[in-house]
Design a protein around this motif. Structure first.
Motif, PDB file in Angstrom:
ATOM      1  N   PRO A  14       0.812  -1.232   0.000  1.00 54.52           N
ATOM      2  CA  PRO A  14       0.000   0.000   0.000  1.00 54.52           C
ATOM      3  C   PRO A  14       0.835   1.267   0.000  1.00 54.52           C
ATOM      4  O   PRO A  14       0.354   2.322  -0.432  1.00 54.52           O
ATOM      5  CB  PRO A  14      -0.835  -0.129   1.280  1.00 54.52           C
ATOM      6  N   GLN A  15       2.079   1.169   0.440  1.00 48.09           N
ATOM      7  CA  GLN A  15       2.943   2.353   0.461  1.00 48.09           C
ATOM      8  C   GLN A  15       3.283   2.848  -0.941  1.00 48.09           C
ATOM      9  O   GLN A  15       3.771   3.967  -1.112  1.00 48.09           O
ATOM     10  CB  GLN A  15       4.240   2.048   1.229  1.00 48.09           C
ATOM     11  N   LEU A  16       3.017   2.022  -1.962  1.00 47.54           N
ATOM     12  CA  LEU A  16       3.314   2.400  -3.352  1.00 47.54           C
ATOM     13  C   LEU A  16       2.056   2.808  -4.117  1.00 47.54           C
ATOM     14  O   LEU A  16       2.086   2.888  -5.347  1.00 47.54           O
ATOM     15  CB  LEU A  16       4.008   1.229  -4.074  1.00 47.54           C
ATOM     16  N   GLN A  17       0.966   3.092  -3.400  1.00 42.78           N
ATOM     17  CA  GLN A  17      -0.298   3.370  -4.071  1.00 42.78           C
ATOM     18  C   GLN A  17      -0.199   4.537  -5.046  1.00 42.78           C
ATOM     19  O   GLN A  17      -0.812   4.513  -6.124  1.00 42.78           O
ATOM     20  CB  GLN A  17      -1.391   3.651  -3.041  1.00 42.78           C
ATOM     21  N   ASP A  18       0.566   5.564  -4.695  1.00 41.98           N
ATOM     22  CA  ASP A  18       0.713   6.699  -5.619  1.00 41.98           C
ATOM     23  C   ASP A  18       1.318   6.249  -6.938  1.00 41.98           C
ATOM     24  O   ASP A  18       0.908   6.712  -8.010  1.00 41.98           O
ATOM     25  CB  ASP A  18       1.588   7.785  -4.987  1.00 41.98           C
ATOM     26  N   ARG A  19       2.282   5.352  -6.870  1.00 43.54           N
ATOM     27  CA  ARG A  19       2.906   4.834  -8.100  1.00 43.54           C
ATOM     28  C   ARG A  19       1.918   3.945  -8.860  1.00 43.54           C
ATOM     29  O   ARG A  19       1.878   3.975 -10.092  1.00 43.54           O
ATOM     30  CB  ARG A  19       4.170   4.042  -7.758  1.00 43.54           C
ATOM     31  N   PHE A  20       1.129   3.152  -8.137  1.00 46.91           N
ATOM     32  CA  PHE A  20       0.136   2.310  -8.805  1.00 46.91           C
ATOM     33  C   PHE A  20      -0.872   3.173  -9.567  1.00 46.91           C
ATOM     34  O   PHE A  20      -1.288   2.823 -10.674  1.00 46.91           O
ATOM     35  CB  PHE A  20      -0.601   1.434  -7.791  1.00 46.91           C
ATOM     36  N   ASP A  21      -1.271   4.300  -8.967  1.00 45.37           N
ATOM     37  CA  ASP A  21      -2.218   5.195  -9.630  1.00 45.37           C
ATOM     38  C   ASP A  21      -1.577   5.913 -10.813  1.00 45.37           C
ATOM     39  O   ASP A  21      -2.228   6.135 -11.851  1.00 45.37           O
ATOM     40  CB  ASP A  21      -2.739   6.234  -8.629  1.00 45.37           C
TER      41      ASP A  21
END
Length: 604
Positions: free
Chosen positions: A541-548
């Motif tokens: 979840p800490q990479l959510q910005d990258r996933f988006d």
């Protein structure tokens, strides 16, 4: 040891060039050409009904017809026995060379590239005929035989490229002596280079003297004696391994001045025997499989590149590998996947001063004498485990049975269970490296080794690192000596490192193979991919910005075409320093994992 440039019998080198094997090779490769050229939208088949399709050149009277099923990612699954060629309604034998001539306009072949491409097609047909001659082992026999037999036993080569075994510069005797499918033992040749003209670098856990002694053993003493007998000091020289073809055909001729003036000294052949790998210029040590692979410079054109090695690029190779090894070892997510790398622990390159003064950094003259040593996966293999190149998953034997299918049967797992285990081992670490570090590999089949536990994929090992990894994120810190791997890639195409290289370049073909064997239909295949990807994203979840920012579940992605690169420039498809500059983007492909329930669950 007797040093022969051609350790084969001349009367057997063309035995595979007979009508039956040539016809089989043409049918096999022309089917692939119809499929991949249609996939890249160079050809536009017309539907005839009943699953039948045809293509006709704009300025010709030949018609090629076939039965096919269109699968996700615009994959044309063509039934090989159904392919026919007619002219004015009359059946003609399948002839891939004539096919290329028929469609030269559609393929965009220039007058300059056309004859060389035909030469590469002829050579690839010859290689396929060689592989099909005699009694090729079945997929199940290859799985039982093991690592190096699998390496030599595959037929198809790169799954996307048609001219994938051109090896322009080799004669038929050299093909039989040095090609991976020939499975011949090869003894590499050794030169001593004047140390002020050679650059040797190594990973931090070894040194020149230690490394060379570990690879050559007592041969070091023999080579030192030879140098002293010539009035030369061993301490003033660096040892370099070379491909036998490279010595006989290039170095002893083009670098004749270097040899005559003892800047290069020929020492003889290795005691250890090696086998060529699918990459042609890389060798596995069959005398001692725990020793390093050796990758050598080879000045032949094969699949869009002159297969030399840059002396300048070799200098930073070990440092890049040290950095990557530290990254993998220090990342808990990667450790959970079990992914490993085999480091390129040492590299050497020779600088021929006069040729460097006459050329720029792209010149093949600067790539004629260099080598690197890569760790062997055998040395780190757990008891009871087996190895296979990942490329083997796409091998299909003459009976239509695949190695992937044989492994699934051996594992006792359902196809979906086996696939999920493979994706967790292969796809998940690639996704994590991309999203966490902006790091992309070149993860095609030949660059990945599978570690198998009773047929199931337990983990993967990545290789061919320094030349083919790329860091696309400006936020990932790199040591100064590693900065070479950072590339400036437009944000909107960065995710093609997954979409093109993994989805379209490999999984598309694996899905088609499993569908053809009625093991797993494409919908279930891509649903499994979607689940694996969504589960990974939920775990980070800490990479959510990258996933988006980089949406793996987007509706579509740019269609990057590989054959178009080779058809445009068959000697230098891509500048490795600018890998995106040459991309051939043609429309888009529908993303097979878009709009899944798993993606909705991910965003809830």
């Amino acid at each position: 040891m007797t040093i022969s440039p051609y350790p084969v019998h001349a009367d057997t080198t063309c035995a595979h060039l007979n009508p039956a094997d040539w016809a089989a090779a043409n049918r096999f490769l022309l089917t692939k050409a119809l499929s991949e050229f249609s996939h890249e939208r160079l050809l536009a088949p017309s539907e005839l009904g009943g699953g039948r399709w045809s293509v006709t050149p704009h300025d010709g009277d030949s018609t090629y017809s076939f039965t096919a099923r269109l699968l996700p990612l615009d994959h044309w699954q063509i039934d090989t026995p159904t392919v026919t060629c007619t002219i004015a309604g009359e059946d003609r034998p399948l002839d891939l060379l004539q096919f290329v001539l028929d469609f030269r306009t559609e393929l965009g072949l220039s007058d300059e590239v056309l004859p060389v491409y035909l030469e590469e097609i002829a050579a690839t047909l010859s290689a396929v005929a060689f592989k099909l001659s005699g009694r090729p082992p079945t997929s199940r026999e290859l799985v039982a035989a093991g690592f190096q037999d699998i390496e030599a036993g595959m037929v198809g080569g790169h799954p996307c490229f048609i001219a994938n075994s051109g090896r322009v510069g080799w004669g038929s005797h050299e093909h039989q002596a040095f090609a991976p499918e020939s499975a011949q033992d090869v003894h590499l040749l050794w030169l001593a280079a004047r140390r002020d003209l050679a650059t040797f670098t190594s990973c931090r856990d070894t040194s020149y003297d230690e490394f060379v002694r570990s690879e050559l053993g007592a041969q070091v003493d023999d080579f030192d004696r030879q140098l002293r007998d010539r009035g030369l000091r061993p301490a003033d020289h660096t040892l370099i391994p070379v491909h036998p073809w490279q010595w006989w055909n290039k170095l002893s001729v083009t670098f004749a001045a270097e040899v005559a003036q003892q800047r290069l000294v020929f020492l003889g052949a290795s005691t250890d025997a090696y086998r060529a790998q699918q990459s042609v210029r890389t060798f596995f040590n069959v005398s001692d499989p725990t020793k390093h692979y050796v990758k050598t410079a080879l000045s032949v054109v094969n699949m869009g590149f002159m297969r030399g090695l840059s002396a300048a690029y070799m200098k930073a190779t070990p440092a890049i590998n040290d950095w990557l090894a530290d990254l993998v070892a220090g990342d808990d997510s990667l450790k959970r996947t079990g992914v490993g790398i085999i480091r390129e622990r040492a590299a050497v390159g020779y600088h021929a001063a006069q040729f460097e003064a006459a050329t720029d950094r792209h010149s093949p003259y600067r790539k004629m004498l260099a080598a690197l040593w890569r760790e062997s996966p055998v040395a780190q293999l757990e008891p009871g485990r087996e190895l296979s190149t990942m490329a083997a998953l796409l091998h299909v034997d003459r009976d239509g049975r695949s190695i992937a299918g044989a492994l699934i049967e051996q594992s006792g797992l359902t196809p979906t269970q086996w696939l999920r285990g493979y994706l967790d081992a292969y796809l998940v670490p690639l996704l994590h490296c991309f999203y966490r570090y902006g790091l992309a590999f070149m993860p095609h089949g030949e660059n990945v080794i599978l570690v198998l536990d009773n047929g199931a994929v337990e983990r993967v090992i990545m290789k061919d690192l320094a030349e083919e990894i790329a860091v696309m994120s400006a936020d990932t810190p790199l040591p100064e000596e590693v900065e070479r791997v950072r590339v400036d890639v437009p944000e909107d195409i960065q995710l093609l490192s997954i979409f093109t290289d993994v989805f379209d370049g490999f999984l598309r073909h694996l899905s088609a193979i499993l569908a053809a064997e009625d093991m797993l239909d494409p919908a279930a295949f891509w649903a499994t991919v979607a689940v694996a990807a969504a589960d990974y994203q939920r775990s980070a979840p800490q990479l959510q910005d990258r996933f988006d920012r980089f949406d793996l579940f987007a509706d579509e992605f740019a269609h990057s075409c590989l054959n178009r690169l080779q058809l445009r420039n068959n000697e230098q498809m891509v500048d490795l320093a600018d890998p995106t500059g040459a991309l051939q983007l043609v429309g888009t492909l529908a993303n097979p994992i878009a709009h899944t329930a798993h993606e909705q669950h991910r965003t809830d």
